[in-house]
Enzyme design. Sequence first.
Site, PDB file in Angstrom:
ATOM      1  N   TRP A 110      -3.314  -2.673  -1.345  1.00 37.28           N
ATOM      2  CA  TRP A 110      -2.343  -4.401  -2.276  1.00 37.28           C
ATOM      3  C   TRP A 110      -3.384  -4.612  -0.977  1.00 37.28           C
ATOM      4  CZ3 TRP A 110       0.396  -8.383   0.814  1.00 37.28           C
ATOM      5  CH2 TRP A 110       1.070  -9.005  -0.127  1.00 37.28           C
ATOM      6  N   LYS A 134       6.887  -3.644  -4.145  1.00 36.81           N
ATOM      7  CA  LYS A 134       8.822  -3.484  -3.748  1.00 36.81           C
ATOM      8  C   LYS A 134       8.721  -3.659  -2.209  1.00 36.81           C
ATOM      9  CE  LYS A 134      12.510  -2.218  -5.523  1.00 36.81           C
ATOM     10  NZ  LYS A 134      13.031  -2.938  -6.348  1.00 36.81           N
ATOM     11  N   ARG A 162       5.560   0.488  -5.992  1.00 30.93           N
ATOM     12  CA  ARG A 162       5.641  -0.551  -4.514  1.00 30.93           C
ATOM     13  C   ARG A 162       4.644  -1.777  -5.470  1.00 30.93           C
ATOM     14  NH1 ARG A 162       6.592   2.141  -0.130  1.00 30.93           N
ATOM     15  NH2 ARG A 162       5.119   1.241   1.191  1.00 30.93           N
ATOM     16  N   GLU A 165      18.503 -16.931  -6.614  1.00 36.90           N
ATOM     17  CA  GLU A 165      18.252 -15.088  -6.548  1.00 36.90           C
ATOM     18  C   GLU A 165      17.702 -15.612  -8.402  1.00 36.90           C
ATOM     19  OE1 GLU A 165      17.678 -12.896  -5.780  1.00 36.90           O
ATOM     20  OE2 GLU A 165      17.917 -11.569  -6.348  1.00 36.90           O
ATOM     21  N   CYS A 167       0.814  -0.850   0.309  1.00 34.98           N
ATOM     22  CA  CYS A 167       0.515  -0.074  -0.465  1.00 34.98           C
ATOM     23  C   CYS A 167       0.637   1.393  -0.319  1.00 34.98           C
ATOM     24  CB  CYS A 167      -1.165   0.020   1.387  1.00 34.98           C
ATOM     25  SG  CYS A 167      -1.866  -1.221   1.398  1.00 34.98           S
ATOM     26  N   LYS A 197      14.363 -14.722  -9.331  1.00 31.58           N
ATOM     27  CA  LYS A 197      13.765 -13.504 -10.136  1.00 31.58           C
ATOM     28  C   LYS A 197      13.111 -14.396 -11.811  1.00 31.58           C
ATOM     29  CE  LYS A 197      14.766 -10.299  -9.728  1.00 31.58           C
ATOM     30  NZ  LYS A 197      15.768 -10.455  -7.780  1.00 31.58           N
ATOM     31  N   GLU A 227       9.158 -14.493 -10.085  1.00 34.96           N
ATOM     32  CA  GLU A 227       8.604 -13.227 -10.270  1.00 34.96           C
ATOM     33  C   GLU A 227       8.211 -12.396 -11.417  1.00 34.96           C
ATOM     34  OE1 GLU A 227      10.705 -10.732  -6.485  1.00 34.96           O
ATOM     35  OE2 GLU A 227      12.259 -11.450  -8.061  1.00 34.96           O
ATOM     36  N   ASN A 233      -1.905   2.256   6.024  1.00 42.22           N
ATOM     37  CA  ASN A 233      -1.011   0.851   5.198  1.00 42.22           C
ATOM     38  C   ASN A 233      -0.622  -0.299   6.817  1.00 42.22           C
ATOM     39  OD1 ASN A 233      -0.654   2.855   2.892  1.00 42.22           O
ATOM     40  ND2 ASN A 233       1.590   3.043   3.709  1.00 42.22           N
ATOM     41  N   GLY A 234      -0.378  -1.005   6.827  1.00 47.03           N
ATOM     42  CA  GLY A 234      -0.076  -1.508   7.610  1.00 47.03           C
ATOM     43  C   GLY A 234      -1.730  -2.319   7.978  1.00 47.03           C
ATOM     44  N   HIS A 252      17.912 -36.858  -4.513  1.00 50.23           N
ATOM     45  CA  HIS A 252      17.312 -37.016  -3.071  1.00 50.23           C
ATOM     46  C   HIS A 252      15.563 -36.820  -3.417  1.00 50.23           C
ATOM     47  CE1 HIS A 252      20.978 -38.105  -1.055  1.00 50.23           C
ATOM     48  NE2 HIS A 252      21.196 -36.807  -1.356  1.00 50.23           N
TER      49      HIS A 252
HETATM   50  O1  M6R Z   1      13.261  -4.234   0.891  1.00 49.47           O
HETATM   51  P1  M6R Z   1      13.839  -5.892   1.167  1.00 49.47           P
HETATM   52  O2  M6R Z   1      15.211  -5.888   0.341  1.00 49.47           O
HETATM   53  O3  M6R Z   1      14.503  -6.153   2.497  1.00 49.47           O
HETATM   54  O4  M6R Z   1      12.917  -6.302   0.546  1.00 49.47           O
HETATM   55  C1  M6R Z   1      12.880  -7.939   0.867  1.00 49.47           C
HETATM   56  C2  M6R Z   1      12.288  -8.996  -0.704  1.00 49.47           C
HETATM   57  O5  M6R Z   1      10.132  -8.481  -0.161  1.00 49.47           O
HETATM   58  C3  M6R Z   1      13.198  -8.741  -1.416  1.00 49.47           C
HETATM   59  O6  M6R Z   1      13.812  -8.759  -1.768  1.00 49.47           O
HETATM   60  C4  M6R Z   1      11.913  -9.462  -2.544  1.00 49.47           C
HETATM   61  O7  M6R Z   1      12.377 -10.850  -2.712  1.00 49.47           O
HETATM   62  C5  M6R Z   1      12.362  -8.378  -4.369  1.00 49.47           C
HETATM   63  N1  M6R Z   1      11.010  -8.673  -5.203  1.00 49.47           N
HETATM   64  C6  M6R Z   1      13.560  -9.481  -4.991  1.00 49.47           C
HETATM   65  O8  M6R Z   1      13.435  -9.332  -5.747  1.00 49.47           O
END
Ligand code: M6R
Length: 593
Positions: free
Chosen positions: A74, A588, A28, A472, A2, A476, A479, A98-99, A495
């Site tokens: 969100w 974000k 975000r 990673e 949010c 990616k 995502e 927010n929250g 395994h």
């Molecule tokens: O802002 P942060 O680095 O604490 O965020 C952590 C994760 O939410 C963030 O890395 C998320 O996995 C990304 N979207 C990865 O691309």
Amino acid sequence: MCGIMGTINKNNDAIQKVIEGLERLEYRGYDSCGIAYLDNLEIETIKTKGRVKELSQLVDSNIKTNIAIGHTRWATHGGATTINAHPHTVGSITIVHNGIIENYLTLKEKLINNGYTFKSETDTEVAGALLDFYYQKNKDIKDAITNFIKEVKGSYAIVLLCKDIKDKLFVIKKDSPLVIGTNQEGVLIASDIPTISCECEDYYLLNDLEWAIVGLDKISFFNNNGEEIIKERQVFKDAALTYSKEKYDHFMLKEIMEQVTTLSKLINYYLEDDRYLNLIDISKFKRIDIVACGSAYNASLVGKYLFEEEAGIETEVYLASEYRYKKNFLDKDSLVIFVSQSGETADTLACLKKIKETDAKSLGIINVEKSSISLLVDEVIYTKSGSEIAVATTKAYTSQLAVFSLLTLSSLVKNRKLDKTDAVITELKNIGNDVQTLLKDTSKYQEVAKKIVASKKIFFLGRSIDYAIMKEGDLKLKEITYISSECYAAGELKHGPISLIDKDTLVIAGNTNKLLYEKTESNLCEVTARGANTLLITNKNTDSDNILIPEKSIYVSPILEVIPLQLIAYYTGVLLERDIDKPRNLAKSVTVE
Ligand code: M6R
């Protein structure tokens, strides 16, 4: 997650300012949005399940008003619908939030028993009703807010309008960021600094349980007991953020390409005048825990490897969402490192607050300056990669890796285990050239993207540090392409998961560690024997279908290894016509638990 935007100004263009702010908050991630403003002394609210652009088309652009609040939602409590979108009005109160209000069900029951009815499924409408409930008792907004703070459990950044006080905004904060900026025209309020830094000269940051009454000429701050407090005004020193994609189709591609400069700048800043030797000496601690989420967690796995293998310091890495409820074994000889791009991730922040009650020292590796985590840790190292707009992190992640390299090298040099003139340090200095080489020709990554789209199953494999990097790459791809992929330590495949491997599988493997070359190759033989196609990312001479990265030390190699994976994910997303910069369901910065 949010986003909040609010303004009160002299120019009567509050609607436009709020819409512009909501556009800047779009990165975000959100699923609905809304705005409330004063029109002819009445509060008007307009909401939509769509994008901010659609919201702006629903609002009459001829309306001149000096006060407005807006929100990008969100969904957490209740689906992504127009009714659930903020602002919510209950009685005299119109609120954006927010929250998460954790005790909202108990509060809702109490409020229903007191005659309140609810239109939405949200915790926010309950928060609005609670504020109204106390406000109606004696029409004193200060009392309403202090009672609200006493009764509510959870996290909140709130901006509200009260229909009886038409020239003020009220803001309340706990565990969710909120900033109040000022300029010649008036005041802007937002849930993050970048949203208003382009418009404001000064700003105030609220601490938890603080709140403010915001008028055009005066901002008054209060603590949770309703006592007025003095807040320090801060000045925006850095150039305002730009939100331009420049010549690129997406922010993600722009940010991948920027890594040539973000990495060079960061590394050269610390290597110049031996600044890296002023970094905290990790070898002083008997216990190191690293705490993070998502990509920052993946970067921390690389950090663990460097600390253990190179500096000989045992290190544990934890997901913040697990660490916050785990027993800790910390004392004055412990260091807890918090890694976060945004510096606002709710779980990471909660872990920091928890360890603040122990004797452990805290270090933040953070990108966003003045973010909540960066302000609370004992020491902070900024990753200096500039604003990152794409939801999928790239340049901030590689900067986190570079900081782990610098921290390790700093400790080795300080403890005379490595000379300042060692070749690995020169190599790190020149990282920009190596990154540039990998970014020059993107056609091979586009070819891999086609193979991914043609495959039914995608596996990522690697051993040791390659495994951390492949995690990673896997994240990616998930995502931004929504492809269901898996990542395993190469030796673990047999395994269980090997039963999934067949001719429709593409296995992407990292193989950059000389000591383990043959081991990983054997695992690849096991998958090719079962019909899978393979793609190697390696520094060993390889056939042309694979991706060759320069052979470098462990301080540089992981950074180079991840860049092809970022580009492969990017081009696969492009082929599948995904919403690259704002993938579905993602945010974000994850400011709720
Ligand atoms: O802002 P942060 O680095 O604490 O965020 C952590 C994760 O939410 C963030 O890395 C998320 O996995 C990304 N979207 C990865 O691309």
